[in-house]
Design an enzyme around this catalytic site. Structure first.
Site, PDB file in Angstrom:
ATOM      1  CG  MET A  30      -1.885  -1.187   1.210  1.00  0.00           C
ATOM      2  SD  MET A  30      -3.423  -0.853   2.068  1.00  0.00           S
ATOM      3  CE  MET A  30      -2.830  -0.502   3.708  1.00  0.00           C
ATOM      4  CG  HIS A  37       7.099  -2.157   1.798  1.00  0.00           C
ATOM      5  ND1 HIS A  37       6.931  -0.912   2.343  1.00  0.00           N
ATOM      6  CD2 HIS A  37       5.920  -2.797   1.988  1.00  0.00           C
ATOM      7  CE1 HIS A  37       5.707  -0.783   2.823  1.00  0.00           C
ATOM      8  NE2 HIS A  37       5.065  -1.915   2.622  1.00  0.00           N
TER       9      HIS A  37
HETATM   10  P1  AMP Z   1       1.618  -2.864   3.496  1.00  0.00           P
HETATM   11  O1  AMP Z   1       2.168  -1.870   2.525  1.00  0.00           O
HETATM   12  O2  AMP Z   1       1.729  -2.418   4.921  1.00  0.00           O
HETATM   13  O3  AMP Z   1       0.258  -3.357   3.110  1.00  0.00           O
HETATM   14  O4  AMP Z   1       2.564  -4.128   3.408  1.00  0.00           O
HETATM   15  C1  AMP Z   1       2.846  -4.754   2.172  1.00  0.00           C
HETATM   16  C2  AMP Z   1       3.575  -6.037   2.440  1.00  0.00           C
HETATM   17  O5  AMP Z   1       4.762  -5.772   3.184  1.00  0.00           O
HETATM   18  C3  AMP Z   1       2.744  -7.029   3.289  1.00  0.00           C
HETATM   19  O6  AMP Z   1       2.968  -8.336   2.789  1.00  0.00           O
HETATM   20  C4  AMP Z   1       3.334  -6.861   4.668  1.00  0.00           C
HETATM   21  O7  AMP Z   1       3.213  -8.016   5.475  1.00  0.00           O
HETATM   22  C5  AMP Z   1       4.792  -6.597   4.332  1.00  0.00           C
HETATM   23  N1  AMP Z   1       5.448  -5.894   5.443  1.00  0.00           N
HETATM   24  C6  AMP Z   1       5.034  -4.758   6.049  1.00  0.00           C
HETATM   25  N2  AMP Z   1       5.858  -4.452   7.077  1.00  0.00           N
HETATM   26  C7  AMP Z   1       6.800  -5.417   7.112  1.00  0.00           C
HETATM   27  C8  AMP Z   1       7.927  -5.680   7.951  1.00  0.00           C
HETATM   28  N3  AMP Z   1       8.248  -4.874   8.954  1.00  0.00           N
HETATM   29  N4  AMP Z   1       8.669  -6.781   7.701  1.00  0.00           N
HETATM   30  C9  AMP Z   1       8.349  -7.626   6.674  1.00  0.00           C
HETATM   31  N5  AMP Z   1       7.302  -7.431   5.855  1.00  0.00           N
HETATM   32  C10 AMP Z   1       6.529  -6.344   6.064  1.00  0.00           C
END
Ligand code: AMP
Length: 281
Positions: A30, A37
């Site tokens: 997102m 990421h």
């Molecule tokens: P988001 O943009 O927050 O929807 O996250 C996108 C992807 O990045 C999702 O698969 C999350 O689980 C992963 N993600 C977010 N934060 C972390 C983190 N600290 N460590 C590993 N993966 C992450």
């Protein structure tokens, strides 16, 4: 890095790549790109010829009183970071393209979607399932990468892929943390300096509980103490010691356990989890 927006554009491009035998990985996000990421992109690069990062803030996963309107959007900064990180394709789908009908089909995820994060965010996992199904159907990647940080989400996405026979392999990436242990999250940038100091206590309590259980302390006592400590610091949402294969709570130690938790600091939602390395005697 090429930026593509429309579905025909990305599908034309993909057809060309797939015809040349290239393997494709999708990293759905997102935006608000951070090192968590990057870890997903890094892992994707290891197994695929082409890495597509999507940025889409999906409205169907936000409830009415949630932070859709204020969710951090910083597309130019994200683009710079992704270029630095050597991403092949940035896909920026727009809402009209992803939701072409006036009234979209809905997905009702299995009942695990109504536990833990799903209690305070009742539409969340149903909306996530819907958008991930659309993203995977459009790209049909060989692999898609998701973070362990969102443990319940990961579990539900694996169920989705299984139930809809999607030909994509879901690959899990461990949580990336700040130096002091706070799990990286786009929402961390909302935290004030003082809240940032407090936020770290979430991981500390998780680590404390993990050690207790690994040292054979009683699960319910550990859980109750952890909840009491969380309640004294945060607005408490949930804390549970679960069987990592079913996500159901456990009262007695088993081989595969995780602790999952969610709290609020003011209105900022923090979630985290930790694996318990329990050795049965
Ligand atoms: P988001 O943009 O927050 O929807 O996250 C996108 C992807 O990045 C999702 O698969 C999350 O689980 C992963 N993600 C977010 N934060 C972390 C983190 N600290 N460590 C590993 N993966 C992450």
């Amino acid at each position: 890095m090429q930026t593509l927006t429309t579905i025909p554009d990305i599908q034309d491009w993909l057809n060309h790549q797939k015809a040349q035998g290239k393997t494709i990985a999708l990293v759905p996000t997102m935006g608000g790109i951070h090192r968590g990421h990057f870890a997903l992109i890094e892992a994707a690069k290891k197994v695929a010829d082409i890495v597509i990062v999507s940025i889409f803030v999906n409205p169907t996963q936000f409830g009415e009183n949630e932070d859709l309107a204020t969710y951090p959007s910083m597309i130019e900064k994200d683009k710079r970071l992704l270029i630095e990180y050597d991403t092949d394709i940035l896909w920026l789908p727009n809402e009209k393209d992803l939701y072409p009908l006036d009234e979209s089909f809905q997905i009702k995820a299995p009942s695990i979607a109504n536990q833990y994060c799903g209690v305070s965010r009742p539409v969340f996992f149903h909306g996530i399932s819907l958008v991930v199904l659309k993203l995977l159907n459009i790209i049909v990647p060989h692999t898609a990468f998701f973070g362990e940080k969102d443990y319940q989400q990961l579990h539900i996405i694996k169920l989705l892929v299984k139930d809809f026979f999607l030909p994509t392999q879901i690959i899990t990436v461990p949580t990336v943390r700040e130096a002091d242990g706070l799990a990286m999250s786009t929402r961390n940038q909302y935290l004030s300096h003082q809240q940032r100091q407090t936020a770290i206590k979430l991981y500390q309590i998780l680590c404390w509980a993990k050690i207790q259980i690994e040292q054979n302390q009683d699960i319910l006592t550990t859980k109750n103490t952890a909840i009491k400590r969380l309640k004294s610091i945060f607005t408490f949402d949930y804390f549970e010691i679960i069987d990592s294969t079913t996500l159901q709570p456990v009262n007695q130690p088993i081989q595969n356990m995780y602790i999952i938790t969610g709290v609020y600091l003011s209105k900022i939602r923090l979630i985290d989890n930790i694996k318990i390395n329990y050795v049965q005697n």
